[in-house]
Design an enzyme around this catalytic site. Structure first.
Site, short mmCIF file in Angstrom:
data_model
loop_
_atom_site.label_atom_id
_atom_site.label_comp_id
_atom_site.label_asym_id
_atom_site.label_seq_id
_atom_site.Cartn_x
_atom_site.Cartn_y
_atom_site.Cartn_z
N LYS A 200 -12.32 44.90 -13.73
CA LYS A 200 -13.74 44.80 -13.38
C LYS A 200 -14.03 43.37 -12.94
O LYS A 200 -13.58 42.42 -13.57
CB LYS A 200 -14.59 45.18 -14.60
CG LYS A 200 -16.09 45.27 -14.31
CD LYS A 200 -16.88 45.71 -15.56
CE LYS A 200 -18.36 45.89 -15.25
NZ LYS A 200 -19.14 46.32 -16.44
N SER B 215 -22.57 50.09 -15.58
CA SER B 215 -22.21 49.16 -14.53
C SER B 215 -20.75 49.21 -14.12
O SER B 215 -20.40 48.73 -13.04
CB SER B 215 -22.55 47.73 -14.98
OG SER B 215 -21.71 47.34 -16.05
N SER C 44 -22.33 50.84 -20.32
CA SER C 44 -21.67 50.59 -19.03
C SER C 44 -20.19 50.98 -18.97
O SER C 44 -19.61 50.95 -17.89
CB SER C 44 -21.80 49.11 -18.66
OG SER C 44 -23.08 48.86 -18.13
#
Ligand SMILES: [Mg+2]
Ligand SMILES: [Zn+2]
Lengths: 95, 482, 493
Positions: free
Chosen positions: C78, C159, C183
């Site tokens: 990420k 997210s 998330s």
């Protein structure tokens, strides 16, 4: 508690986010929408409740007093948008 | 007699409190492993933590915490076993994280007190409100470029103790005495080096004025005053300004001001206009600081002797209160004195240190930290005096030679043959010669002109190149003159 | 079988048996990225050269008999994790040119264990969002689509939308992710994969771009519960560089997956039965509980009375912390800078241009709730309610070993849906946010499909530092669900 436009401008200034005048009413509406929704918390009885700040440990761990870092000015300055020799540069600050 | 400033409407009283930022003596910074030494190349003592890089996190330095606790103990203050770090949010060029990690709601040290000494010999107790730990910011240089400021983050993250006093001071002198005493205590504790010209100690001076018997009026904060003299000047200048404002029918606005050392006045600080909403909240990167009572006790047990205690001990050793005061002002002076006095007559040692040594320091423009004569050498000189190897006069001569050559008194006595003569036979022979050569004066003396006694002694000493033991010379002259 | 079809555990076994090399496995994933990423936009930065070099080095290590637990496994990172020498953006324009000279502890742990990094994956800007539509690098597309409406592009959740989409579409065997309010778990559920937010303090936050420090936790997403367990074991561990990192041993999570649930007491919070939840989700929840009972667990109704206040509490705490955490993006030491007449003007223009609308909104909210006169009414109040939410869980866990709830209140929605009102978007995290506020581990397990053929997840919440029970329960659900459905967009399809 509903935000007026003056407060929206003051908060934007505190947060250092430029808000163009036409954006103010929309931001105001959005913030008031969120704050209105948050308002339901006032109904909760929190008398005598200890606030919970962090998620984890109950006490701070301490490290030893040894120099283990620094001495990397090139790396520290490498991403600077305005590097002035050994310094970071910013528009002149008047005190 | 309390201090007042005479205004057009009568006398005004000053109310003053100090917030002192003292740099903690430590190797590394409060929340990072970067060094703290003064004078390094720009941005060379900066970690990514200090520069507020993405994803960087603070980890606290145990020694900085210990230093704050020691200081709290030295200020006879409450040590809070539970304290917490908060973020003080504001934007500034030399504040990389956009917040300062500080202790707002729960400081590590609570209330304490400092006793100050004033010129008239009186003492006064100034209350300490709190002491908390926080990070220093970086440094902005405004004079390097026509349109830019330059940022050096070497100081960023260095541990500071903010020591806040009660508004207990009533004159510039008291403010000066407070800062002097605080600095003295910190230096004795070894928790701050007190170098004000290197920025290790800075004071924010809170000043208001009032008429006798009134409640407090609005105060102003004069920021970052960096010498004891300037603090005293700033207190007076700001008080006079406020008196003028009040007396001209205006009112003082609570604001942050700067002291213009060149002009000796304070002026408003424009850049702080909206900095007053700091949005403090607990730093979520740092759990509470919880101390063990035993750890604090351990620090207490190893605390050095503080100035007040040391002064009392010196008085008990027989020194005058004045000498005790002078010798304890700087811990280096006290250390020097202790070395000289160790196993010797304390009063004699004190006289030499406060007299000849201080004079020599002034004359040679040295300091007690790098003295013109090492304490061990001065001690040895005192031994030569005590065992009558040297007379007082000879000792002064040897002391001067010690300053010039750096040699020990023993070596100088040896080299120059300055040993005092205590051989009675040798002295008697010399006295005989002098009396013989001055037969006329001997006659005058015997006729009653007794003040000639000193003349004979002087002549004998001169003939012996000053090495005759003065007491013996006196004794023999007296005997021979009958 | 295509190399991208392996589970992470399967790939490790295949590598160990010499069925393929890390270079082959890595190349297959890079090819899949080349083919699919232009459409999915899961990767922001692909580090193909570095990945192949790492794979080659990994193959050499394996040949030399010094293979780490993740030796040669290609992963996606990420773009909130700082990676040394590789651009790290947090999905924001304000960091679009930032190259960290340091590695986050979690990604460093993965490298230590032999992993190969394919690149950096997309996310909502500064991890603020539940749809991955707030990224400065454009939205990520969910590889799944509705059976009767295949042309509507769906969000992957957020997210960690890039992480979840990449794993679901077979563009990585697993990915790092972070979870502040849901998330990890919400995008995992939307993309039909597993994901765990471990206990607060289990994974170091050092080197992860902070959103809300007291809530942020890193965790893995992968195609199976066991794969998550394998990844978490490498990611987790005490880190002296993070003062909130827990100094506790890291157990063999994968071993715990097989423990079974016999005799476990599973809590079913009555307050999670929300009005308006689709009947399919209610039904799946019932089904999940039934599966657990069949395997010997006991399900008991519990009460978490402050649940309904969790989301508004979160929307005070998280923006407050974020408003402070994001103050460092000021255009002085790194990142984007806009010209300004003076320093304040520079700050204001830089931050207005550098932050997207959602980030600006949250900074504004956070600044407001901390500002003079409002702190007690908002921030302090929220902290107290947070304490009550934690107390609810403490009381519940006195009676149960784990709690099972739906992961999300809906399946993945369309990219254009739910965009007009921030609060509607915030409701996505209604089931997940409580675990963040209480600091507890939460696992999302793909458990079924809705009528449109979209994946739905169940969530398992456990006691602090008891991820082992969470994995055991999650694994039991996964086994019973036998979730074999595949997204339409995927490598090798
Ligand atoms: Mg101050
Ligand atoms: Zn301060």
């Amino acid at each position: 508690m509903s935000l007026d436009t003056a407060t929206v401008r003051r908060i934007a200034s505190l947060a250092r986010i430029r808000l163009e005048e036409p954006e103010v009413p929309r931001m105001q509406a959005e913030l008031n929408g969120i704050l209105g929704w948050i308002e339901q918390l006032q109904a909760v009885d929190t008398e005598g409740v200890e606030p919970m700040a962090g998620g984890g440990a109950v006490s701070l761990r301490m490290r030893e007093d040894a120099v283990t870092d620094g001495g990397i000015p090139e790396q520290v300055l490498a991403n600077a948008p305005d590097r002035e020799g050994e310094y970071f540069g910013v528009p002149k600050v008047v005190e | 007699m309390s201090f007042t400033i005479e205004g057009a409407t009568g006398p005004w009283e000053i109310v003053c409190g100090l917030e002192v930022h003292a740099q903690v003596t430590s190797n590394a910074k409060l929340f990072s492993g970067a060094a703290t030494a003064f004078g390094a190349a720009p941005n060379s003592q900066v970690s990514f933590v200090d520069a507020g890089f993405p994803g960087m996190l603070p980890v606290i330095n145990r020694e900085c915490v210990a230093q704050a606790v020691r200081t709290g103990l030295g200020l006879k203050a409450q040590i809070n076993l539970w304290s917490r770090f908060d973020r003080k949010n504001y934007f500034y060029a030399d504040l990389p994280q956009g917040y300062q990690i500080s202790q707002y709601a729960h400081p590590i040290v609570g209330t304490g007190a400092i006793e100050i000494e004033l010129a008239d010999g009186s003492t006064k107790t100034i209350g300490i409100t709190r002491l908390h730990l926080e990070q220093d910011a970086g440094k902005s240089l405004h004079d390097q470029h026509p349109t830019k400021s330059f940022i050096d983050l070497n100081r960023s993250g260095v541990a500071l103790m903010e020591i806040v006093s009660e508004p207990d001071m009533r004159s510039p002198e008291e403010a000066g005495a407070y800062l002097t005493k605080l600095r003295q205590i910190l230096r004795y504790l070894g928790t701050c080096d007190g170098n004000m010209d290197e920025g290790s100690m800075r004071a924010d001076v809170n000043v208001s004025v009032r008429k006798a018997g009134e409640a407090y009026r609005t105060r102003c904060e004069v920021k970052n005053v960096n010498s004891i003299r300037f603090v005293m000047q700033a207190v007076e200048a700001e008080a006079r300004r406020q008196i003028e404002v009040w007396e001209s029918g205006g009112s003082v606005d609570q604001e942050t001001r700067l002291f213009d050392t060149g002009r000796g006045v304070t002026r408003s600080m424009r850049s702080k206009e909206d900095a007053h909403d700091y949005r403090y909240f607990p730093d979520p990167d740092l759990p509470p600081l919880v101390l063990e009572a035993e750890w604090v006790e351990g620090l207490k047990a190893t605390l050095p002797e503080l100035p007040d205690a040391r002064r009392a001990r010196y008085v008990a050793m027989g020194l005058s209160p004045y000498d005790a005061h002078v010798l304890t002002l700087e811990k280096e002076t006290a250390a020097y004195f202790e070395t000289v006095a160790q196993g010797r007559d304390a009063k004699v040692a004190a006289n030499w240190v406060t007299g000849d040594l201080f004079a020599a320091i002034n004359r040679t423009k040295t300091s007690i930290a790098e003295p013109p004569v090492p304490a061990e050498h001065l001690g040895a000189l005192l031994d030569l005096l005590a065992n009558k190897t040297l007379s007082g006069t000879l000792a002064k001569t040897v002391f001067e030679a010690m300053i010039e050559t750096g040699k020990s008194p023993g070596a100088i006595v040896q080299e120059r043959g300055l040993r005092q003569v205590t051989d009675t036979g040798a002295i008697e022979r010399m006295v005989d010669q002098v009396l013989e050569a001055n037969a006329d004066k001997v006659a005058e003396y015997r006729a009653g002109k007794e003040k000639l006694f000193g003349f004979f002694v002087g002549q004998v000493m001169k003939a012996m190149q000053g090495k005759g033991n003065p007491a013996l010379v006196n004794e023999v002259v007296k005997k021979k003159l009958g | 079988m295509h190399p991208t079809d392996f589970t992470l555990r399967g790939a490790i076994e295949a590598l160990n048996e010499g069925l393929l090399t890390s270079v082959e496995l890595t190349q297959a994933h890079l090819d899949a990225i080349t083919a699919l990423n232009p459409r999915l936009n899961a990767y922001v930065t692909v580090t193909a050269e570095q990945a192949l070099a790492q794979a080659k080095a990994s193959d050499a290590r394996r040949a030399a008999g010094v293979a780490g637990p993740l030796e040669g496994v290609p992963l996606a990172i990420k773009d909130l994790f700082c990676t040394a020498g590789v651009r790290t953006t947090a999905g924001s324009r304000i960091l679009d040119n930032f190259i960290p000279p340091y590695e986050s502890t979690v990604s460093g742990n993965l490298l230590r264990d032999g992993a190969v990094f394919l690149g950096k994956v997309n996310l909502d800007e500064f991890a603020m969002g539940s749809s991955n539509t707030t990224s400065a690098f454009g939205p990520v597309e969910n590889p799944w689509s509705r059976a009767n409406d295949p042309d509507t592009r769906l969000v992957p959740g957020g997210s960690s939308g890039g992480s979840a989409a990449a794993v679901a579409a077979r563009l990585a065997l697993g990915a790092t992710a972070t979870d502040t309010g849901g998330s990890i778990r919400q995008p995992a559920a939307f993309c039909g994969i597993a994901g765990i937010k471990p206990t607060y303090g289990r994974c170091s936050r050092f080197g992860i771009v902070a959103f809300a420090s007291s809530l942020d936790q890193a965790g893995p997403v992968a195609r199976t519960v066991e794969d998550c367990a394998i990844l978490l074991r490498s990611m987790a561990g005490f880190d002296p560089k993070d003062s909130t990192s827990a100094d506790v041993p890291v157990p063999d999570f994968a071993a715990a997956c097989a423990r079974g649930v016999k005799g476990l007491r599973i809590g079913v919070p009555k307050e999670y039965r929300l009005e308006g939840t689709p009947p399919e989700i209610e039904a799946l929840w019932e089904q999940g509980l039934a599966w657990l009972r069949e395997q010997g667990a006991e399900t008991v109704e519990i009460s978490l009375p402050h649940t309904k206040y969790a989301l508004p509490t979160y929307y005070i705490v998280a923006p407050a912390e974020a408003s402070s955490n994001l103050a460092r993006y000021d255009g002085v030491r790194f990142g984007r800078r806009e010209k300004g007449a003076d320093l304040k003007d520079l700050y204001e223009r830089t931050r207005a241009a550098g932050f997207g609308a959602e980030v600006r909104r949250r900074i504004m909210i956070g600044t407001y709730v901390l500002s003079a006169g409002y702190y007690d009414a908002y921030y302090l109040k929220a902290q107290k309610i947070r304490a009550l939410i934690k107390r609810d869980f403490d009381q519940a866990f006195a009676n149960v070993d784990a709690i099972v709830t739906p992961a999300t209140p809906s399946a993945a929605f369309g990219m254009d849906e739910k965009q007009d009102d921030p609060v509607t978007m915030y409701l996505n995290d209604v089931f997940t946010v409580t675990a963040n506020l209480a600091g507890l581990p939460g696992l999302s397990v793909p458990s079924g499909l809705d009528a449109q053929g979209l994946p739905l997840g169940l969530q398992v919440i456990g006691r602090a530092f008891d991820e082992e029970t969470v994995f055991a329960v999650g694994n039991a659900i996964e086994q019973a669900a036998d979730f074999t459905a595949l997204p339409r967009l995927r490598a090798g399809a």
